[in-house]
Scaffold this active site. Structure first.
Site, PDB file in Angstrom:
ATOM      1  N   LYS A  65     -28.433  23.679  11.208  1.00 57.33           N
ATOM      2  CA  LYS A  65     -28.439  23.778  12.676  1.00 57.33           C
ATOM      3  C   LYS A  65     -28.142  25.170  13.235  1.00 57.33           C
ATOM      4  O   LYS A  65     -27.709  25.322  14.379  1.00 57.33           O
ATOM      5  CB  LYS A  65     -27.500  22.748  13.336  1.00 57.33           C
ATOM      6  CG  LYS A  65     -27.615  21.339  12.834  1.00 57.33           C
ATOM      7  CD  LYS A  65     -29.004  20.906  12.492  1.00 57.33           C
ATOM      8  CE  LYS A  65     -29.940  20.752  13.662  1.00 57.33           C
ATOM      9  NZ  LYS A  65     -31.335  20.507  13.166  1.00 57.33           N
ATOM     10  N   HIS A 132     -29.479  25.436   1.832  1.00 57.42           N
ATOM     11  CA  HIS A 132     -28.224  25.318   2.584  1.00 57.42           C
ATOM     12  C   HIS A 132     -27.022  25.490   1.655  1.00 57.42           C
ATOM     13  O   HIS A 132     -25.885  25.357   2.081  1.00 57.42           O
ATOM     14  CB  HIS A 132     -28.119  23.937   3.250  1.00 57.42           C
ATOM     15  CG  HIS A 132     -29.041  23.748   4.423  1.00 57.42           C
ATOM     16  ND1 HIS A 132     -29.265  24.720   5.368  1.00 57.42           N
ATOM     17  CD2 HIS A 132     -29.776  22.674   4.817  1.00 57.42           C
ATOM     18  CE1 HIS A 132     -30.107  24.267   6.287  1.00 57.42           C
ATOM     19  NE2 HIS A 132     -30.439  23.039   5.973  1.00 57.42           N
ATOM     20  N   SER A 162     -25.314  21.238  18.144  1.00 64.32           N
ATOM     21  CA  SER A 162     -26.661  20.991  17.629  1.00 64.32           C
ATOM     22  C   SER A 162     -26.613  19.965  16.497  1.00 64.32           C
ATOM     23  O   SER A 162     -27.436  19.045  16.430  1.00 64.32           O
ATOM     24  CB  SER A 162     -27.271  22.312  17.146  1.00 64.32           C
ATOM     25  OG  SER A 162     -28.586  22.108  16.728  1.00 64.32           O
ATOM     26  N   LYS A 288     -33.197  22.383  22.318  1.00 60.25           N
ATOM     27  CA  LYS A 288     -33.238  23.360  23.409  1.00 60.25           C
ATOM     28  C   LYS A 288     -33.412  24.786  22.900  1.00 60.25           C
ATOM     29  O   LYS A 288     -34.033  25.615  23.548  1.00 60.25           O
ATOM     30  CB  LYS A 288     -31.922  23.302  24.186  1.00 60.25           C
ATOM     31  CG  LYS A 288     -31.767  22.132  25.111  1.00 60.25           C
ATOM     32  CD  LYS A 288     -30.534  22.379  25.964  1.00 60.25           C
ATOM     33  CE  LYS A 288     -30.304  21.294  26.989  1.00 60.25           C
ATOM     34  NZ  LYS A 288     -29.019  21.491  27.674  1.00 60.25           N
TER      35      LYS A 288
HETATM   36  P1  A3P Z   1     -30.280  23.194  19.484  1.00 62.88           P
HETATM   37  O1  A3P Z   1     -29.935  21.830  18.974  1.00 62.88           O
HETATM   38  O2  A3P Z   1     -29.085  23.934  20.000  1.00 62.88           O
HETATM   39  O3  A3P Z   1     -31.387  23.185  20.462  1.00 62.88           O
HETATM   40  P2  A3P Z   1     -31.990  24.284  12.218  1.00 62.88           P
HETATM   41  O4  A3P Z   1     -33.402  24.705  12.218  1.00 62.88           O
HETATM   42  O5  A3P Z   1     -31.114  25.150  11.350  1.00 62.88           O
HETATM   43  O6  A3P Z   1     -31.846  22.836  11.930  1.00 62.88           O
HETATM   44  O7  A3P Z   1     -31.439  24.557  13.690  1.00 62.88           O
HETATM   45  C1  A3P Z   1     -31.867  23.767  14.759  1.00 62.88           C
HETATM   46  C2  A3P Z   1     -31.551  24.480  16.053  1.00 62.88           C
HETATM   47  O8  A3P Z   1     -32.503  25.550  16.239  1.00 62.88           O
HETATM   48  C3  A3P Z   1     -31.719  23.559  17.256  1.00 62.88           C
HETATM   49  O9  A3P Z   1     -30.794  24.055  18.232  1.00 62.88           O
HETATM   50  C4  A3P Z   1     -33.165  23.801  17.643  1.00 62.88           C
HETATM   51  O10 A3P Z   1     -33.490  23.421  18.934  1.00 62.88           O
HETATM   52  C5  A3P Z   1     -33.239  25.315  17.436  1.00 62.88           C
HETATM   53  N1  A3P Z   1     -34.611  25.779  17.248  1.00 62.88           N
HETATM   54  C6  A3P Z   1     -35.595  25.232  16.508  1.00 62.88           C
HETATM   55  N2  A3P Z   1     -36.719  25.949  16.597  1.00 62.88           N
HETATM   56  C7  A3P Z   1     -36.461  26.987  17.415  1.00 62.88           C
HETATM   57  C8  A3P Z   1     -37.240  28.080  17.907  1.00 62.88           C
HETATM   58  N3  A3P Z   1     -38.499  28.205  17.566  1.00 62.88           N
HETATM   59  N4  A3P Z   1     -36.643  28.945  18.732  1.00 62.88           N
HETATM   60  C9  A3P Z   1     -35.343  28.808  19.092  1.00 62.88           C
HETATM   61  N5  A3P Z   1     -34.555  27.793  18.663  1.00 62.88           N
HETATM   62  C10 A3P Z   1     -35.103  26.898  17.831  1.00 62.88           C
END
Ligand code: A3P
Length: 321
Positions: A65, A132, A162, A288
């Site tokens: 996240k 991870h 998140s 978001k």
């Molecule tokens: P939020 O839940 O705060 O919106 P991961 O990819 O490590 O699982 O992290 C997920 C987080 O990255 C989520 O944050 C997600 O919305 C955000 N995210 C995914 N794609 C993204 C992008 N292209 N640009 C910015 N944030 C992104």
């Protein structure tokens, strides 16, 4: 000491019974293995025993996240910018986790029968994989090779929120409910969540990035949000696939930033439906993507509690999140 050289089922059971363990949200067993709460012990051990790194490999490392999906889409686009016009970027048809699989939870998801075909055939050169695992649990062949690691981290409160909202949408085996946020926050502070604790995971890669800056690059989600173009240029240089000044003038970097924006990726059919992981739909990887959304979920007591944990752990390391 516990080594990764386990092979038999009996040894595995012995190891499990010797490790502190917990049931994560009433369902998945987590083991405190190599200073980290591990939810995929068999897969971890299997890849520790068998994965053979190549010097050209690139790893995207993170605690869940923190922007893994975003960074995967950016790195994929950096390497493939000359293979496809932007309108045919495979990201328009595939979820980023399909294009850049996680080492332990996709390639070694089945520990007895890892998906070596994907590793050997489907991945383009260089092989790009996500992980991870904390730095101390990476397979020795990664540590002993010259492959590169890009670590992405994020403000812990945004990471927490998140993950909380992500886990609310996890499979039905878990008992995550709306009113459990404080309970989960307590677990987060104690480090008892998949791949926790947060501070140790981040610090491990941070220290390595200081000691071996040519090998480990440390990035922040917030910097990517703030100035994606500069970060993309740094990334290109780090992975030896730099943008030329002509490319910059032609708007290639801007195109990639736009292609990988959360707005654009959310529209992709493969990200709206379908699953790369059995336990969660792809759509929950895109929410978001903002900085500071935690203010809508955490009270001052919670913030104070974790700030104390962090300031003690991070003291003297020059890292601010
Ligand atoms: P939020 O839940 O705060 O919106 P991961 O990819 O490590 O699982 O992290 C997920 C987080 O990255 C989520 O944050 C997600 O919305 C955000 N995210 C995914 N794609 C993204 C992008 N292209 N640009 C910015 N944030 C992104």
């Amino acid at each position: 000491t516990i080594t990764a050289a386990l092979t038999t089922e009996e040894e595995l059971q012995q190891l499990k019974s010797s490790l502190p363990n917990e049931l994560w949200f009433n369902s998945y067993p987590m083991y405190f293995y190599q200073n980290c709460w591990n939810i995929i012990l068999e897969s971890t051990i299997s890849c520790q025993n068998h994965f053979k790194a190549q010097d050209s490999d690139i790893f995207i490392a993170s605690i869940p996240k923190t922007g893994t999906t975003w960074l995967k889409s950016l790195i994929f686009s950096i390497f493939n910018r000359k293979n496809y016009p932007i309108s045919e970027n495979p990201l328009l048809k595939h979820n980023p986790h399909e294009l850049i699989p996680q080492l332990e939870s996709i390639i070694y998801a089945n520990p007895q029968n890892p998906d070596l075909k994907t590793l050997e055939k489907k991945l383009n050169y260089p092989r790009i994989l996500g992980t991870h695992l904390p730095i101390q649990s990476l397979p020795t062949s990664i540590k002993n090779s010259n492959c590169k690691i890009i670590y992405i981290c994020r403000n812990p409160f945004d990471t927490f929120v998140s993950s909380w909202l992500f886990y609310l949408n996890y499979d039905e085996n878990t008992n995550v409910k709306d009113d459990m946020i404080e309970e989960y926050f307590g677990k987060f502070c104690e480090g008892k969540f998949p791949f926790g604790g947060f501070e140790d995971h981040v610090l491990g890669y941070w220290k390595e990035s200081l000691e071996r800056s040519g090998k480990v690059m440390f990035m922040k989600f917030e910097d990517l949000k703030d100035d994606p173009k500069s970060e993309l240029k740094k990334l290109g240089e780090f992975v030896a696939c730099p943008f030329s000044s002509e490319e910059e003038e032609d708007g290639v970097i801007d195109e990639i930033v736009k292609m990988c924006s959360i707005e654009k990726l959310k529209e992709v059919e493969a990200n709206k439906s379908g699953r790369v992981y059995s336990f969660i739909e792809n759509k929950w990887f895109f929410r978001k993507g903002e900085v500071g959304d935690w203010v809508n979920y955490l009270n001052p007591c919670m913030v104070e509690r974790f700030e104390k944990v962090m300031s003690e752990k991070f003291a003297g390391y020059g890292l601010e999140l």
